[in-house]
Design an enzyme around this catalytic site. Structure first.
Site, PDB file in Angstrom:
ATOM      1  N   CYS A 110      -2.999   8.711   2.520  1.00  0.00           N
ATOM      2  CA  CYS A 110      -2.546   8.250   1.205  1.00  0.00           C
ATOM      3  C   CYS A 110      -3.588   8.512   0.123  1.00  0.00           C
ATOM      4  CB  CYS A 110      -2.147   6.786   1.253  1.00  0.00           C
ATOM      5  SG  CYS A 110      -3.427   5.725   1.913  1.00  0.00           S
ATOM      6  N   GLU A 159       0.881  -1.189   0.000  1.00  0.00           N
ATOM      7  CA  GLU A 159       0.000   0.000   0.000  1.00  0.00           C
ATOM      8  C   GLU A 159       0.904   1.220   0.000  1.00  0.00           C
ATOM      9  OE1 GLU A 159      -3.157   0.193  -0.069  1.00  0.00           O
ATOM     10  OE2 GLU A 159      -3.911  -1.739   0.624  1.00  0.00           O
TER      11      GLU A 159
HETATM   12  P1  NAD Z   1       9.523   6.888   5.118  1.00  0.00           P
HETATM   13  O1  NAD Z   1       9.426   6.539   3.700  1.00  0.00           O
HETATM   14  O2  NAD Z   1      10.873   6.958   5.755  1.00  0.00           O
HETATM   15  O3  NAD Z   1       8.670   5.891   6.015  1.00  0.00           O
HETATM   16  C1  NAD Z   1       7.375   5.486   5.681  1.00  0.00           C
HETATM   17  C2  NAD Z   1       7.044   4.305   6.589  1.00  0.00           C
HETATM   18  O4  NAD Z   1       7.921   3.237   6.279  1.00  0.00           O
HETATM   19  C3  NAD Z   1       7.277   4.579   8.079  1.00  0.00           C
HETATM   20  O5  NAD Z   1       6.251   3.950   8.802  1.00  0.00           O
HETATM   21  C4  NAD Z   1       8.630   3.943   8.378  1.00  0.00           C
HETATM   22  O6  NAD Z   1       8.729   3.475   9.704  1.00  0.00           O
HETATM   23  C5  NAD Z   1       8.663   2.800   7.417  1.00  0.00           C
HETATM   24  N1  NAD Z   1      10.004   2.461   6.955  1.00  0.00           N
HETATM   25  C6  NAD Z   1      10.967   3.312   6.542  1.00  0.00           C
HETATM   26  N2  NAD Z   1      12.063   2.632   6.168  1.00  0.00           N
HETATM   27  C7  NAD Z   1      11.784   1.315   6.342  1.00  0.00           C
HETATM   28  C8  NAD Z   1      12.499   0.108   6.137  1.00  0.00           C
HETATM   29  N3  NAD Z   1      13.741   0.106   5.628  1.00  0.00           N
HETATM   30  N4  NAD Z   1      11.899  -1.046   6.457  1.00  0.00           N
HETATM   31  C9  NAD Z   1      10.654  -1.069   6.953  1.00  0.00           C
HETATM   32  N5  NAD Z   1       9.914   0.029   7.156  1.00  0.00           N
HETATM   33  C10 NAD Z   1      10.469   1.215   6.857  1.00  0.00           C
HETATM   34  O7  NAD Z   1       8.839   8.247   5.274  1.00  0.00           O
HETATM   35  P2  NAD Z   1       8.128   9.041   6.434  1.00  0.00           P
HETATM   36  O8  NAD Z   1       8.874  10.323   6.602  1.00  0.00           O
HETATM   37  O9  NAD Z   1       7.798   8.256   7.659  1.00  0.00           O
HETATM   38  O10 NAD Z   1       6.801   9.325   5.660  1.00  0.00           O
HETATM   39  C11 NAD Z   1       6.875  10.119   4.511  1.00  0.00           C
HETATM   40  C12 NAD Z   1       6.336   9.501   3.296  1.00  0.00           C
HETATM   41  O11 NAD Z   1       5.859   8.188   3.466  1.00  0.00           O
HETATM   42  C13 NAD Z   1       5.154  10.301   2.875  1.00  0.00           C
HETATM   43  O12 NAD Z   1       5.569  11.314   2.015  1.00  0.00           O
HETATM   44  C14 NAD Z   1       4.274   9.328   2.206  1.00  0.00           C
HETATM   45  O13 NAD Z   1       4.590   9.304   0.828  1.00  0.00           O
HETATM   46  C15 NAD Z   1       4.650   8.012   2.771  1.00  0.00           C
HETATM   47  N6  NAD Z   1       3.645   7.451   3.678  1.00  0.00           N
HETATM   48  C16 NAD Z   1       2.621   6.799   3.104  1.00  0.00           C
HETATM   49  C17 NAD Z   1       1.649   6.263   3.905  1.00  0.00           C
HETATM   50  C18 NAD Z   1       0.480   5.541   3.302  1.00  0.00           C
HETATM   51  O14 NAD Z   1      -0.536   5.444   3.929  1.00  0.00           O
HETATM   52  N7  NAD Z   1       0.627   4.969   2.106  1.00  0.00           N
HETATM   53  C19 NAD Z   1       1.709   6.409   5.277  1.00  0.00           C
HETATM   54  C20 NAD Z   1       2.795   7.084   5.839  1.00  0.00           C
HETATM   55  C21 NAD Z   1       3.775   7.594   5.019  1.00  0.00           C
END
Ligand code: NAD
Length: 475
Positions: A283, A249
């Site tokens: 999202c 997702e």
């Molecule tokens: P991010 O990409 O660093 O993290 C997004 C999520 O992934 C977080 O919950 C984080 O804990 C997890 N994550 C990060 N690196 C990981 C890894 N190597 N292994 C497993 N999990 C990992 O970004 P962020 O600053 O937390 O959020 C920003 C971006 O993430 C947003 O701009 C948005 O695009 C996206 N996001 C999307 C959703 C959604 O519902 N699809 C939710 C939250 C964030």
């Protein structure tokens, strides 16, 4: 307001202390630290994997009645604990209390729906000559590694836990380190409703360490991830090494097509509320407003006027309609994206900056006439900013809607029935709302296409994603 002591839950045991590294959980409305979260070391993760392997051997043989009783019981407990769950979610994530309560209710609905679906995971018998028999049955895929982000601190963990449990899998949940107490609250409802401890574990840690460790183990047979497209692509590659199943997702960039035959005020009242829900950190947030020229001026001025009236403040105060952003990464991203757009010639119609220097508040913002090469028109803003651009006709509007590699949620407003059907058919998106923003529901698949991911959560599809098919032929 108290905030719970934090732990991991492995094999039914609360795990904390022991010299483990910790992560400070922060209230985004104040910037104050709420509590220290223990982070998993490799030994913790191996214990979780061992428990998940045992949990799977046990839960795969559970009866539908057992699974339904756990899911229904947890739903009932969530209802009873609604106020507490919602308050904790606001403290660690920032959304308004009203939104957090709705999130609990959505999760209650999902668990109750899955409790019914467990009785309908049918197989089939194939037509064969007398004396032969061929059956197709569905079996749980195996232990699931599930990664839930912080934007829906109750709903995301609920989805990640509910589907595997309904399907007869075990699960290791790594919810976001920013919002651990909400995830633990959801898991506790399941455990209190009778889920055996080894069936569902909650770990936290350095995300890259945890995902590499869990996805590197042959115990895990499925990855379920919600988060950014960039991280999603990275995790899919890790999962591919062991050919694990995946449900992804990922991000979106929701186009909203507004045609000139609509009641502009009605559309604005609905879409402005949807845009700034959870400070835009959704999202399926409506993001690119693709507006037909005849209603463009009225639409953008009405949007800016409504955005300017939104009361922003601590989500626990019922007077506020929008809380802070969940973390400083998001306020920084808003600054960068809005700055880039205006530097390229976009018009800032409302907001545009941070509010105060305590917590992570940002103004509801509106940009118009935004060049298509601005970063905000191409990457998911995940924040309280709407972009509004004019277009001449349906063809141009559809082309803009399908321009990006994302395809999660799309919206269209028009009274023309023929156009409604054409848009539903032509738009490249996993979910489409026509004259509505209500694009989900416990019984409806929730998921995207293209860079927004694959597979779905919720609905029958959510459980099916945790099942594999077996064909047995008897001569
Ligand atoms: P991010 O990409 O660093 O993290 C997004 C999520 O992934 C977080 O919950 C984080 O804990 C997890 N994550 C990060 N690196 C990981 C890894 N190597 N292994 C497993 N999990 C990992 O970004 P962020 O600053 O937390 O959020 C920003 C971006 O993430 C947003 O701009 C948005 O695009 C996206 N996001 C999307 C959703 C959604 O519902 N699809 C939710 C939250 C964030």
């Amino acid at each position: 307001m108290t905030y719970p002591e934090l732990c991991m839950v492995i094999d039914g045991e609360r795990v904390r202390g022991g010299g483990r590294r910790t992560h400070d959980v922060v209230n985004p409305a104040t910037g104050d630290t709420l509590a220290a979260l223990p982070l998993a070391d490799p030994v913790d993760l191996d214990r979780a994997l061992d428990a998940a392997a045992r949990g799977f051997r046990r839960w795969r043989h559970s009866t539908p009645h057992e699974r339904a009783a756990v899911l229904q019981g947890a739903a009932q407990l969530m209802l009873e604990r609604q106020d507490e769950l919602a308050r904790v979610a606001v403290l660690e994530q920032g959304k308004t209390l009203a939104e957090a309560k709705v999130e609990v209710l959505m999760n209650v609905g999902l668990f109750n729906f899955y409790a019914g679906e467990v009785f309908r995971l049918y197989g089939r018998t194939l037509v064969r000559p007398a004396g032969q028999r061929s059956t197709v049955s569905r079996e749980p895929v195996g232990p699931v590694a599930a990664f839930a982000p912080w934007n829906f601190p109750i709903g995301n963990p609920g989805r990640k836990l509910g589907a595997p449990i309904a399907a007869g899998c075990s699960v290791i949940l790594k919810a976001a380190e920013e919002t651990p107490a909400s995830a633990l609250g959801v898991l506790q409802c399941l455990l209190d409703a009778g889920l055996p401890g080894e069936v569902a574990q909650a770990v936290f840690g350095v995300p890259d360490e945890v995902s590499r460790h869990l996805l590197g183990s042959p115990v895990i047979r499925k990855l379920s991830f919600t988060g950014s497209t960039a991280i999603g692509k990275h995790l899919v590659k890790l999962a591919a090494d062991d050919m694990k199943r995946t449900t992804m997702e990922l991000g979106g960039h929701g186009p909203v097509l507004v045609f000139d035959d609509v009641d502009v005020d009605q559309v604005l009242d609905t879409m402005v509320a949807a845009k700034y829900r959870n400070a835009g950190q959704v999202c399926v947030s409506p993001t690119r407003f693709i507006v037909q020229e005849d209603v463009y001026d009225r639409f953008r001025s009405g949007f800016a006027e409504r955005a300017g009236r939104i009361a922003v403040g601590d989500g626990l105060d019922p007077a506020n309609q929008m809380g802070p952003m969940a973390n400083p990464r998001r306020t920084d991203a808003m600054e960068r994206l809005i700055g880039d757009a205006t530097a390229r010639g976009a018009t800032l119609l409302a907001g545009g900056g941070r509010i105060g220097n305590r917590g992570f508040f940002h103004q509801p913002s509106v940009l118009s006439d935004v060049p298509l090469d601005a970063a905000v028109m191409n990457e998911e803003p995940f924040g309280p900013v709407a972009m509004i651009n004019p277009f001449a006709n349906e063809e141009a509007m559809l082309a803009e809607a399908n321009r990006l590699p994302y395809g999660l949620a799309a919206y269209a407003w028009t009274r023309d029935a023929g156009r409604q059907r054409r848009i539903a058919r032509e738009i490249e998106s996993g979910m489409v709302g026509i004259n509505t923003t209500m694009i989900g529901g416990a019984d409806a698949p929730f998921g995207g296409v293209k860079w927004s991911g694959h597979g779905a959560e919720d609905g029958l599809e959510g459980v099916e994603a945790c099942l594999v098919t077996k064909a047995v032929h008897e001569g």
